[in-house]
Design a protein around this motif. Structure first.
Motif, PDB file in Angstrom:
ATOM      1  N   ARG A  97       1.107  -1.115  -0.198  1.00 57.93           N
ATOM      2  CA  ARG A  97       0.087  -0.097   0.022  1.00 57.93           C
ATOM      3  C   ARG A  97       0.988   1.259   0.013  1.00 57.93           C
ATOM      4  O   ARG A  97       1.601   1.465   1.097  1.00 57.93           O
ATOM      5  N   GLY A 142      -3.378   6.389   1.876  1.00 58.83           N
ATOM      6  CA  GLY A 142      -3.046   5.719   0.557  1.00 58.83           C
ATOM      7  C   GLY A 142      -3.276   6.682  -0.658  1.00 58.83           C
ATOM      8  O   GLY A 142      -4.138   7.632  -0.717  1.00 58.83           O
ATOM      9  N   LEU A 143      -2.410   6.444  -1.441  1.00 55.31           N
ATOM     10  CA  LEU A 143      -2.148   7.224  -2.993  1.00 55.31           C
ATOM     11  C   LEU A 143      -3.110   6.412  -3.688  1.00 55.31           C
ATOM     12  O   LEU A 143      -3.278   5.197  -3.668  1.00 55.31           O
ATOM     13  N   GLU A 144      -3.835   7.488  -4.493  1.00 54.25           N
ATOM     14  CA  GLU A 144      -5.069   6.958  -5.690  1.00 54.25           C
ATOM     15  C   GLU A 144      -3.980   6.564  -6.696  1.00 54.25           C
ATOM     16  O   GLU A 144      -2.909   6.993  -6.913  1.00 54.25           O
ATOM     17  N   ILE A 145      -4.477   5.802  -7.788  1.00 55.51           N
ATOM     18  CA  ILE A 145      -3.587   5.355  -8.903  1.00 55.51           C
ATOM     19  C   ILE A 145      -3.173   6.595  -9.722  1.00 55.51           C
ATOM     20  O   ILE A 145      -3.958   7.347 -10.166  1.00 55.51           O
ATOM     21  N   GLU A 151      -1.595   9.145  -8.531  1.00 56.00           N
ATOM     22  CA  GLU A 151      -1.558  10.271  -7.939  1.00 56.00           C
ATOM     23  C   GLU A 151      -0.188  10.517  -7.339  1.00 56.00           C
ATOM     24  O   GLU A 151       0.389   9.474  -6.887  1.00 56.00           O
ATOM     25  N   GLN A 183       2.578  12.237  -4.509  1.00 59.63           N
ATOM     26  CA  GLN A 183       2.740  12.046  -3.222  1.00 59.63           C
ATOM     27  C   GLN A 183       2.157  13.451  -2.606  1.00 59.63           C
ATOM     28  O   GLN A 183       1.401  13.544  -1.583  1.00 59.63           O
ATOM     29  N   ALA A 215      -1.449  13.639  -3.129  1.00 54.75           N
ATOM     30  CA  ALA A 215      -2.178  12.735  -1.939  1.00 54.75           C
ATOM     31  C   ALA A 215      -2.298  13.282  -0.768  1.00 54.75           C
ATOM     32  O   ALA A 215      -3.429  13.167   0.069  1.00 54.75           O
ATOM     33  N   ARG A 219      -4.827  16.239  -0.244  1.00 47.77           N
ATOM     34  CA  ARG A 219      -5.928  15.561  -0.501  1.00 47.77           C
ATOM     35  C   ARG A 219      -6.567  14.845   1.041  1.00 47.77           C
ATOM     36  O   ARG A 219      -7.642  14.994   1.587  1.00 47.77           O
ATOM     37  N   GLU A 220      -5.612  14.110   1.399  1.00 48.09           N
ATOM     38  CA  GLU A 220      -5.905  13.156   2.632  1.00 48.09           C
ATOM     39  C   GLU A 220      -5.889  14.049   3.697  1.00 48.09           C
ATOM     40  O   GLU A 220      -7.061  13.972   4.610  1.00 48.09           O
ATOM     41  N   GLU A 279      -9.433  15.653   3.693  1.00 44.75           N
ATOM     42  CA  GLU A 279     -10.310  14.757   4.102  1.00 44.75           C
ATOM     43  C   GLU A 279     -10.568  14.530   5.579  1.00 44.75           C
ATOM     44  O   GLU A 279     -11.542  14.226   5.911  1.00 44.75           O
TER      45      GLU A 279
END
Length: 143
Positions: A15, A44-47, A49, A51, A54, A57-58, A61
């Motif tokens: 992961r 986790g990184l999206e496909i 994406e 670092q 991500a 974004r994380e 969120e």
């Protein structure tokens, strides 16, 4: 760095993940508490994406704050088994930074942002790689 107990002949799903070490000048660290366990903001990184994307974004969120990246702390692999029984190798990258503007409520109701003393945070952080990253950032004075 490698953390956790890697069991021979067990398949670990890899992961890709990224985490924020956010420290206040009075030596408190931002911790996300979920179901009684502590984690650094991130995930986790999206496909496809990057670092940095991500991590921003994380943080948004999980905390509702814009994350302002500062410096790279390091890389660590954490081997563990999830509550669902899956074996994971969390390939984590850690960065220091700060929270900027608050722009929205966190996406997940069960994620609570807490500011904790460094020593207390070490007791609640679920992954030893997160404790390592916080201590390394403190030693380097990167926050």
């Amino acid at each position: 760095m490698e953390f956790g107990k890697k069991i021979p002949d067990v398949y670990y799903r890899r992961r890709e993940a990224v985490y924020a070490v956010v420290l206040e000048k009075n030596k408190k660290v931002a911790i996300i508490v979920q179901n009684g366990k502590g984690f650094l903001p991130g995930g986790g990184l999206e496909i496809g994406e990057e670092q940095h994307t991500a991590l921003k974004r994380e943080c948004m969120e999980e905390t509702g704050f814009i994350f302002e990246l500062n410096q790279y702390v390091g890389h660590a692999e954490q081997y563990f088994q999830t509550r669902q029984g899956e074996y994971l190798m969390n390939n984590g990258y850690f960065y220091t930074g700060s929270f900027g503007e608050f722009v929205s409520q966190p996406v997940d109701d069960d994620h609570k942002l807490l500011w904790m003393e460094i020593d207390d945070a070490a007791d609640i952080l679920f992954h030893s790689s997160h404790v390592w990253a916080v201590k390394k950032a403190c030693r380097a004075g990167k926050a």
